[in-house]
Design an enzyme around this catalytic site. Structure first.
Site, PDB file in Angstrom:
ATOM      1  N   LEU A  45       0.815  -1.217   0.000  1.00 44.98           N
ATOM      2  CA  LEU A  45       0.000   0.000   0.000  1.00 44.98           C
ATOM      3  C   LEU A  45       0.849   1.267   0.000  1.00 44.98           C
ATOM      4  O   LEU A  45       1.795   1.392   0.772  1.00 44.98           O
ATOM      5  CB  LEU A  45      -0.907  -0.014   1.235  1.00 44.98           C
ATOM      6  CG  LEU A  45      -1.854   1.171   1.400  1.00 44.98           C
ATOM      7  CD1 LEU A  45      -3.224   0.708   1.889  1.00 44.98           C
ATOM      8  CD2 LEU A  45      -1.294   2.215   2.377  1.00 44.98           C
ATOM      9  N   ASP A  48       0.454   8.759   1.627  1.00 49.51           N
ATOM     10  CA  ASP A  48       0.908  10.141   1.407  1.00 49.51           C
ATOM     11  C   ASP A  48       2.245  10.288   0.659  1.00 49.51           C
ATOM     12  O   ASP A  48       3.196   9.570   0.957  1.00 49.51           O
ATOM     13  CB  ASP A  48       1.123  10.843   2.751  1.00 49.51           C
ATOM     14  CG  ASP A  48       0.036  10.568   3.749  1.00 49.51           C
ATOM     15  OD1 ASP A  48      -0.958   9.911   3.420  1.00 49.51           O
ATOM     16  OD2 ASP A  48       0.199  11.015   4.901  1.00 49.51           O
ATOM     17  N   TYR A 107       6.117   7.767   9.930  1.00 47.88           N
ATOM     18  CA  TYR A 107       4.961   8.452   9.368  1.00 47.88           C
ATOM     19  C   TYR A 107       5.386   9.657   8.519  1.00 47.88           C
ATOM     20  O   TYR A 107       6.563   9.912   8.330  1.00 47.88           O
ATOM     21  CB  TYR A 107       4.005   8.860  10.497  1.00 47.88           C
ATOM     22  CG  TYR A 107       3.053   7.753  10.905  1.00 47.88           C
ATOM     23  CD1 TYR A 107       3.224   6.446  10.445  1.00 47.88           C
ATOM     24  CD2 TYR A 107       1.969   8.002  11.743  1.00 47.88           C
ATOM     25  CE1 TYR A 107       2.340   5.427  10.807  1.00 47.88           C
ATOM     26  CE2 TYR A 107       1.085   6.988  12.112  1.00 47.88           C
ATOM     27  CZ  TYR A 107       1.275   5.709  11.645  1.00 47.88           C
ATOM     28  OH  TYR A 107       0.398   4.713  12.007  1.00 47.88           O
TER      29      TYR A 107
HETATM   30  C1  FRU Z   1      -2.475  10.621   6.260  1.00 45.06           C
HETATM   31  C2  FRU Z   1      -1.766   9.921   7.397  1.00 45.06           C
HETATM   32  C3  FRU Z   1      -0.787  10.853   8.097  1.00 45.06           C
HETATM   33  C4  FRU Z   1       0.195   9.898   8.715  1.00 45.06           C
HETATM   34  C5  FRU Z   1       0.265   8.823   7.656  1.00 45.06           C
HETATM   35  C6  FRU Z   1       0.512   7.424   8.173  1.00 45.06           C
HETATM   36  O1  FRU Z   1      -2.940   9.740   5.295  1.00 45.06           O
HETATM   37  O2  FRU Z   1      -2.707   9.415   8.334  1.00 45.06           O
HETATM   38  O3  FRU Z   1      -1.383  11.723   9.024  1.00 45.06           O
HETATM   39  O4  FRU Z   1       1.431  10.473   8.970  1.00 45.06           O
HETATM   40  O5  FRU Z   1      -0.954   8.850   6.964  1.00 45.06           O
HETATM   41  O6  FRU Z   1       0.653   6.530   7.122  1.00 45.06           O
END
Ligand code: FRU
Length: 495
Positions: A45, A48, A107
């Site tokens: 997957l 962002d 993240y």
């Molecule tokens: C947005 C999010 C961010 C986070 C990331 C984790 O899609 O939830 O806030 O850092 O994805 O994958």
């Protein structure tokens, strides 16, 4: 849907044997939905876009990545480099969850140049035995040989008093020669907010909390993710992705939103005076965009062509999502305009043009077809009440774009597009244009469509999952006729 246990979601790619990964790759290569000119995950997957930067003559584009399946599991950053933002070289995972602070996910975050070096600031996601979340902000240096050196502890250890551990997605930017980071956060009262930090004493590991940015949006969702700040054409822009906003007529119809505010940010009082919140995209699949400056000094935006908490037809094949094509931003008449990156023109092949009329019953336009292409439709005369454009059409499939002349309303209808994502509200998305429709500039890939209306006035971005033989392009009207010019290019690069 196959259920994934927590153990499966938090398996590290380093612990998976080569054969298992090869089998997964092989399975995904067989998919009929693989894209040709979009960044998509080799396996698993993608979410962002992260760490977007033009540094030392090279573009760096990374994305959130769970390698082992189409679920939100243990996140890495997967990195690409590029010379032109059109073709990309995959470099594999660049940030891995390998410290105690980011043990449960590297993240989202951003890239910045400091004293000649490329750095990332990102959120370390950690969970304890009771699965309680701890978020801290980390910095990693990209060394000249491409290897990564993380600073040994977070530069921002935890959220300030009054906020929950939903505290993430630092975007570093420079303002008057100082480095700042803007972060998304949730208050104890469960309201989305933005916080500002500043680097002090020119020390990469010293970041001071400046405070909360006050906007005019008091009660606007329970969490604001992936913020971005920049100035453009003399104004300040804040982009963010709020969660928990109710749909209102044609607005905010997706599960989560992303949009922008234009105004002025006072760096002394942290007060942001701004115009109304505008959605960046009016399609079905768009979230968590980020921007950066390209080699020509232009502001470029890339988004995630997907949404959280939604199931997609490729999930069962072991992969999900892609990034959008890059878009160039400007502010015109108080609004953001988004135009497809000019350099994408280098992908064009086999130009075809046609000029002709369409009405209720037929069209004199050449019956084009294709699965990966760019189509520019100029509306030269319009006496129709409603115009219909069908793309990726066959006996069974049709992705329908309709334009209602009186209301200046564009609608994307994917009810007949093919396989559909689930947990999605409705099968149409609409937006009202600011001016009568003059042009549609459309990018179609194997399983996506990006529709730029009136030279970037509005954009509708969506995944579609038609049959391979759904290739037709058709035009008709409700009553009255239209005079149109079609320009079509194949966009044939294989990935
Ligand atoms: C947005 C999010 C961010 C986070 C990331 C984790 O899609 O939830 O806030 O850092 O994805 O994958």
């Amino acid at each position: 849907m196959t259920e994934w246990s927590r153990e499966q979601r938090y398996r590290r790619i380093e612990d998976v044997n080569k054969d298992e990964l090869e089998a997964l790759k092989h399975r995904i290569e067989q998919s009929s939905y693989r894209q040709h000119f979009h960044i998509q995950p080799e396996t698993g997957l993608l979410n962002d876009p992260n760490g977007l930067m033009f540094y030392n003559g090279t573009y760096y584009v990374s994305h959130q990545w769970f390698p082992l399946g189409a679920v939100h599991g243990l996140k890495y950053w997967f990195n690409y480099t590029s010379k032109d933002l059109v073709t990309f070289e995959p470099n594999g995972p660049i940030l891995k969850p390998d410290t105690i602070y980011d043990s449960h996910g590297v993240y989202s975050g951003s890239a910045f140049e400091f004293e000649g070096n490329l750095y990332y600031m990102y959120t370390g996601n950690h969970r304890d035995e009771e699965w309680k979340r701890y978020a801290s902000q980390m910095i990693a240096k990209v060394k000249q040989d491409g290897s990564i050196e993380k600073l040994n502890k977070p530069v921002i250890a935890h959220q300030p008093e009054g906020y929950t551990s939903h505290f993430r997605d630092p975007k570093v930017f420079k303002h008057h020669e100082e480095y700042y980071a803007i972060l998304g956060v949730q208050t104890q009262q469960e309201l989305g907010r933005l916080l500002l930090y500043k680097m002090i004493h020119r020390q990469i590991d010293q970041w001071e909390y400046i405070g909360e940015i006050t906007t005019e949006l008091e009660d606007f969702g329970y969490m604001w993710e992936c913020p971005d700040y920049f100035s453009l054409n003399g104004q300040d822009v804040i982009i963010f992705s709020p969660q928990g906003i109710d749909a209102k007529d044609e607005k905010y119809r997706n599960i989560y939103q992303s949009g922008y505010l234009i105004g002025h940010l006072n760096f002394d009082t942290l007060e942001f005076k701004h115009d109304t919140f505008m959605e960046l995209d009016n399609g079905f699949d768009f979230y968590a965009p980020q921007t950066f400056i390209d080699e020509y000094g232009k502001r470029i935006l890339i988004g995630w062509m997907g949404l959280p908490d939604t199931q997609y037809p490729t999930d069962e094949e072991g992969w999900a999502h892609c990034l959008t094509i890059p878009r160039e931003l400007t502010i015109e008449e108080g609004r953001l305009r988004q135009r497809p990156l000019k350099a994408l023109e280098t992908l064009r092949q086999n130009k075809e043009t046609a000029l002709g009329y369409a009405n209720k019953y037929n069209t004199t336009l050449h019956p084009y077809e294709g699965t990966q292409y760019e189509l520019i439709i100029d509306i030269l005369e319009n006496e129709a009440t409603e115009i219909y454009f069908e793309l990726r059409a066959s006996k069974l499939n049709s992705t329908l774009i309709s334009y209602n002349t009186r209301e200046q309303k564009i609608t994307l209808d994917r009810s007949e597009s093919g396989a559909l994502p689930s947990n999605v509200e409705g099968v149409t998305r609409s937006t009202y244009l600011d001016s009568p429709l003059k042009q549609l500039h459309i990018f179609v890939d194997t399983s996506s469509i990006e529709i730029f209306c009136n030279d970037g006035e509005r954009v509708l971005t969506s995944r579609i999952f038609p049959d391979e033989n759904a290739t037709a392009i058709r035009t008709s009207t409700e009553t009255g006729q239209v005079y149109l010019k079609f320009t079509k290019y194949d966009l044939g690069r294989d990935k």
